[in-house]
Design an enzyme around this catalytic site. Structure first.
Site, mmCIF file in Angstrom:
data_model
loop_
_atom_site.group_PDB
_atom_site.id
_atom_site.type_symbol
_atom_site.label_atom_id
_atom_site.label_comp_id
_atom_site.label_asym_id
_atom_site.label_seq_id
_atom_site.Cartn_x
_atom_site.Cartn_y
_atom_site.Cartn_z
ATOM 1 N N GLU A 40 3.757 2.429 3.931
ATOM 2 C CA GLU A 40 4.163 3.822 3.806
ATOM 3 C C GLU A 40 3.493 4.617 4.938
ATOM 4 O O GLU A 40 2.359 4.340 5.326
ATOM 5 C CB GLU A 40 3.678 4.337 2.450
ATOM 6 C CG GLU A 40 3.981 5.787 2.150
ATOM 7 C CD GLU A 40 3.422 6.201 0.799
ATOM 8 O OE1 GLU A 40 4.049 7.037 0.134
ATOM 9 O OE2 GLU A 40 2.358 5.674 0.405
ATOM 10 N N LYS A 106 11.791 7.054 -1.719
ATOM 11 C CA LYS A 106 10.835 6.884 -2.805
ATOM 12 C C LYS A 106 11.277 7.617 -4.069
ATOM 13 O O LYS A 106 11.528 8.828 -4.048
ATOM 14 C CB LYS A 106 9.471 7.397 -2.343
ATOM 15 C CG LYS A 106 8.301 7.104 -3.284
ATOM 16 C CD LYS A 106 7.019 7.623 -2.633
ATOM 17 C CE LYS A 106 5.781 7.271 -3.424
ATOM 18 N NZ LYS A 106 4.566 7.791 -2.752
ATOM 19 N N CYS A 142 4.660 2.641 -2.700
ATOM 20 C CA CYS A 142 3.394 3.118 -3.234
ATOM 21 C C CYS A 142 3.401 3.372 -4.745
ATOM 22 O O CYS A 142 3.348 2.432 -5.530
ATOM 23 C CB CYS A 142 2.951 4.351 -2.454
ATOM 24 S SG CYS A 142 1.149 4.626 -2.501
#
Length: 269
Positions: A40, A106, A142
Site C-alpha cells: 500500500e 480498498k 491493509c
C-alpha cells in the site's frame, strides 16, 4: 508460480518510488517471478496530503508501472492513489502486465486506532480477482485483512492466492497482529496469502508522521497457515514458490468453504 514480495520503504516522491518499482520488478523478473506485489502507498507513503499526489489510473505514474511490467513480462501489483468523484481519493492497487489490467479500490477503510482514513479516502465496493499464469489472484489492502468475509468471498470468486498490500501501523502488538491475521485469512479462505507491507522506517519517522508508516514483517502463508517465507523490518525482496496444484487436496481435507453455514442475524465482512 513463483512470486515476489517487494517490502520497500516508500518516500513522499512518486518519481523516486517509481524508480524503486522498476528496480525491484527487474530483480523479481531476474529471479523468475511471474508476479511481484508491492505495498500500500507504493506511489507515495502515507502521512502526505494525498489529494495533491493522486493521479488517474491512466496517468503518468500508473503508465510508468505499466511500462516496467511490459519490459519485464511480470505482473505488477502496486499501491497508488486516484482521485475520487467527491474530492477524496481512492486507495488503489493497480494490477498490470502479463495480460492483466485491473484495479482494486480498498473496501475497508482504516477508521481505527485513532486514525480516520475515511476523512480523505473514498471506499471501494467490489472484490477483485485477476488471473496470473492460470492462477486466481485476489487483491486486498491493509485493513481489509481484519475482515474474513472478504477473503472467503475472493475464494468463492476463484482466488487461489490472495495478496495484501499494506502500510501497517506501529504500536504494541501490532506486528504480531499483522502476521497472525495473514495466517488466519489463509486458513479462513484455504488460499495462499502474500502479505506485503512497507518496511519499518524507524521509531523517529513513525512518531513524526501521523499515519501508519509500516512495520515490515511481510510473509507468504500456505492455506494451512504455515509461513513459507518471511521478511524482517528492513527493505527486502522475498521470492517464494506457490504450489497451487495441491490446493484441491487441501480444500478436501479442510473443507471450511464447503462447510459454511449461514448464521441468522450475522454480518458479512
Amino acid at each position: 508460480m513463483r512470486i515476489a514480495c517487494a517490502q520497500i520503504l516508500s518516500g513522499p516522491d512518486p518519481a523516486g518510488n517509481l524508480a524503486t518499482v522498476a528496480e525491484q520488478t527487474r530483480l523479481a523478473a531476474d529471479a523468475g517471478a511471474r508476479l511481484v506485489v508491492f505495498p500500500e502507498g507504493t506511489m507515495c507513503r502515507l502521512g502526505v496530503p494525498l489529494a495533491g499526489v493522486a493521479e488517474p489510473i491512466d496517468g503518468r505514474w500508473a503508465d510508468g508501472v505499466r511500462a516496467v511490467a511490459a519490459e519485464t513480462g511480470v505482473t505488477v501489483l502496486a499501491g497508488m492513489f486516484t482521485p475520487a468523484a467527491d474530492g477524496r481519493v481512492t486507495n488503489t492497487v493497480l494490477a498490470t502486465g502479463g495480460g492483466v489490467e485491473a484495479r482494486y479500490d480498498k473496501i475497508h477503510l482504516f477508521d481505527a486506532f485513532g486514525f480516520t482514513e475515511s476523512a480523505t479516502v473514498a471506499p471501494g465496493h467490489q472484490p477483485v480477482v485477476v488471473t496470473v499464469d492460470g492462477v486466481g489472484v485476489g487483491i486486498t489492502l491493509c485493513y481489509d485483512i481484519r475482515f474474513p468475509g472478504l477473503y472467503t468471498a475472493l475464494a468463492d470468486r476463484g482466488a487461489q492466492l490472495i495478496t495484501v498490500s499494506a502500510s501497517w501501523g506501529a504500536g504494541p502488538g501490532k506486528l504480531d497482529q499483522w502476521t497472525l491475521l495473514a495466517r488466519a485469512r489463509a486458513l479462513d479462505s484455504t488460499c495462499f496469502v502474500a502479505a506485503v507491507g512497507q518496511a519499518d522506517p524507524g521509531a523517529e519517522v513513525a512518531a513524526a508522521v501521523a499515519a501508519p508508516t509500516g512495520v515490515g514483517g511481510s510473509l507468504v502463508s500456505s492455506p494451512l497457515g504455515a509461513v513459507l517465507a518471511a521478511a524482517g523490518p528492513d527493505p527486502q525482496l522475498l521470492i517464494c514458490d506457490v504450489e497451487v496444484a495441491g490446493l484441491p487436496d487441501i480444500r478436501k481435507a479442510l473443507p471450511v468453504l464447503a462447510n459454511r453455514v449461514a448464521i441468522p442475524g450475522s454480518c458479512a465482512g
